[in-house]
Design a protein around this motif. Sequence first.
Motif, PDB file in Angstrom:
ATOM      1  N   GLY A   1      76.291  -5.074 -73.140  1.00  0.00           N
ATOM      2  CA  GLY A   1      77.026  -4.760 -74.152  1.00  0.00           C
ATOM      3  C   GLY A   1      75.879  -4.533 -75.624  1.00  0.00           C
ATOM      4  N   GLY A   2      76.115  -3.453 -76.038  1.00  0.00           N
ATOM      5  CA  GLY A   2      75.066  -3.256 -77.261  1.00  0.00           C
ATOM      6  C   GLY A   2      75.853  -3.195 -78.472  1.00  0.00           C
ATOM      7  N   GLY A   3      76.776  -3.822 -78.764  1.00  0.00           N
ATOM      8  CA  GLY A   3      77.171  -4.142 -79.989  1.00  0.00           C
ATOM      9  C   GLY A   3      76.784  -5.399 -80.669  1.00  0.00           C
ATOM     10  N   PHE A   4      77.160  -5.951 -82.002  1.00  0.00           N
ATOM     11  CA  PHE A   4      76.508  -6.841 -82.793  1.00  0.00           C
ATOM     12  C   PHE A   4      76.220  -8.338 -82.128  1.00  0.00           C
ATOM     13  CE2 PHE A   4      78.344  -3.748 -85.921  1.00  0.00           C
ATOM     14  CZ  PHE A   4      77.060  -3.610 -86.423  1.00  0.00           C
ATOM     15  N   ILE A   5      77.317  -8.767 -81.205  1.00  0.00           N
ATOM     16  CA  ILE A   5      77.053  -9.889 -80.709  1.00  0.00           C
ATOM     17  C   ILE A   5      75.747  -9.824 -79.506  1.00  0.00           C
ATOM     18  CG2 ILE A   5      77.753 -11.527 -78.786  1.00  0.00           C
ATOM     19  CD1 ILE A   5      78.916 -12.090 -81.487  1.00  0.00           C
ATOM     20  N   GLY A   6      75.844  -8.834 -78.796  1.00  0.00           N
ATOM     21  CA  GLY A   6      74.645  -8.484 -77.907  1.00  0.00           C
ATOM     22  C   GLY A   6      73.422  -8.709 -78.598  1.00  0.00           C
ATOM     23  N   LEU A   7      73.401  -7.559 -79.655  1.00  0.00           N
ATOM     24  CA  LEU A   7      72.230  -7.263 -80.294  1.00  0.00           C
ATOM     25  C   LEU A   7      71.564  -8.639 -81.140  1.00  0.00           C
ATOM     26  CD1 LEU A   7      72.937  -3.825 -81.648  1.00  0.00           C
ATOM     27  CD2 LEU A   7      71.383  -4.594 -79.645  1.00  0.00           C
ATOM     28  N   GLU A   8      72.251  -9.344 -81.640  1.00  0.00           N
ATOM     29  CA  GLU A   8      72.058 -10.580 -82.225  1.00  0.00           C
ATOM     30  C   GLU A   8      71.564 -11.830 -81.348  1.00  0.00           C
ATOM     31  OE1 GLU A   8      75.214 -11.924 -84.728  1.00  0.00           O
ATOM     32  OE2 GLU A   8      75.035 -10.172 -86.168  1.00  0.00           O
ATOM     33  N   VAL A   9      72.333 -11.700 -80.077  1.00  0.00           N
ATOM     34  CA  VAL A   9      71.627 -12.715 -78.961  1.00  0.00           C
ATOM     35  C   VAL A   9      70.411 -12.083 -78.709  1.00  0.00           C
ATOM     36  CG1 VAL A   9      72.184 -13.422 -76.703  1.00  0.00           C
ATOM     37  CG2 VAL A   9      74.121 -13.386 -78.365  1.00  0.00           C
ATOM     38  N   ALA A  10      70.187 -10.820 -78.539  1.00  0.00           N
ATOM     39  CA  ALA A  10      68.925 -10.080 -78.055  1.00  0.00           C
ATOM     40  C   ALA A  10      67.848 -10.544 -78.849  1.00  0.00           C
ATOM     41  CB  ALA A  10      69.215  -8.727 -77.837  1.00  0.00           C
TER      42      ALA A  10
END
Length: 399
Positions: A148-157
Amino acid sequence: MSDALIIVGAGHAGGRAALTLREEGYTGRLVLIGDEPHLPYERPPLSKGLLQGTADLAACSLCDSARMAELNIEHIAANPVTRLQPQQQRLQLADGQWLGYAGLLLATGGRARRLPQAQGNLLYLRTHDEAVALRSALRPGARLVIVGGGFIGLEVAATARSLGCEVSVLEAGPRLAGRVLPPVISQALLDLHRGQGVDVRLNVAVEAIHDDAVQLVDGQVLPCDLVVVGIGMQPNLELAANAGLEVGQGIRVDAYLRTSAPNIYAAGDVCEFRLAGEYQRQETWRNAEAQGRHAALNLLGREVAFDAIPGFWSDQYDWGLQTVGVMSAATVSRVLPAGGLLLFDLDAEGHLQGACGWGLGNSVAKDIKLCERLISAHIPLNPAGLADPELSLKQLLRG
C-alpha cells in the motif's frame, strides 16, 4: 428513557466530544464507550513518534485518567456496544447491560482493511497496540515489505528507514497516494522515498504472502522478515446499519451531523457528510477534532451547521505535505525555494477551492493557513498572481 448523553467510540472524535460537552457546561451523566482499553488518543503519532520510540501513549492521549475522573466522564473500556435500538433510545453492551440515552453520538471510527487470504508475518497499523507490536519488529537490517502506497504505508516506510530497515513499498496503482494527491506531488513523494533507499514498485499486485517472502503476480519474489499492510480503513458501520440508520460509505448525516434517527449524531472517520454537494468521509486528525467539537455543541441543542474547511498533513523524512479545501485539480502552481511547491485549485470564477503545499520541514504551513483564509474570503484571484512567488498570499488576501 435516561437523560444521559452517550458517546460510542472513545477515539479522537469521541474523546474530543466528551471534553467539549463538559467545557460547554453540560453537567449531566456522560458516558464514553470504547472498544480499546485505552483513554482517547490521537492517531497521527502512531506512524511517527510512537513508532520511532520518541513518544508514548500518554503523549498521544487527549487527557489522563485523573482528568476524566475530575470531569465525571464515565469511561467504559473494552466492553463494546453490540446493539442499538433507536426507537427505545437505548443500547446494549457486550456484557449484556442496557443503557438508555437522551442523546447519542456515534464516533465508531474504523479498522484497518485486511488483505484477503493473506498469511504469514503480517502487521497492520490502526491502533496503539498495533503500533507497539510493529515498533518492536523494526530493528536495524530488518527487511520490511509494505503493501500500500498511501499515507500510512509511506509514513511507516519513512520511519522504518530512519530506524535502519530495508524497505520495499508495493502500490497497485500507477502513483503514490493517487486518490488524494495531484500527480506532481505523487511524483515528489516517489522521488523522495527512492532517494532515501526505499524500493518503491508501482502497478504491482500481490499473489501470495509467505513467512519469509512476498510473491508478486508477475512471479517476482521479495524476501522479507515482516509485511505491513496499509490498504485503507474499513469504517465501523455495522452498529448503525443493523439499527436501521442510513449508511453509505459511512454513517450518513445532515448539515448538523444528525443521522437519520432522532437524537443520534455521528462524527469522525465513520461520518459521511456532504462536502461540495457530494457525500464523503474524511479520515483526518482535523476532521475528527472539528466534528467531535461540533457534534457536542449540537447534542446540547445549538443547531449549528457544520461547514469546516477540510485539510490534512503528512510528515515524511524532512519534508512536509499540507492540504486545505477540496483539490479536484491543480490549476495553478507556484515554485518555492529548495524544491518546494504550492498548488492551487480555482473554480471557473477564480475562487480558491483548495491548495496543496510541499516543502522542507514546516515551511508551507504559513502559506496553507493563508490559503484557508482565501478560501473563506471567496474573492476572485488572478492566476498569474498565485503563480508568482514574489507576490505574497497575504497581499492577495488584502485584494
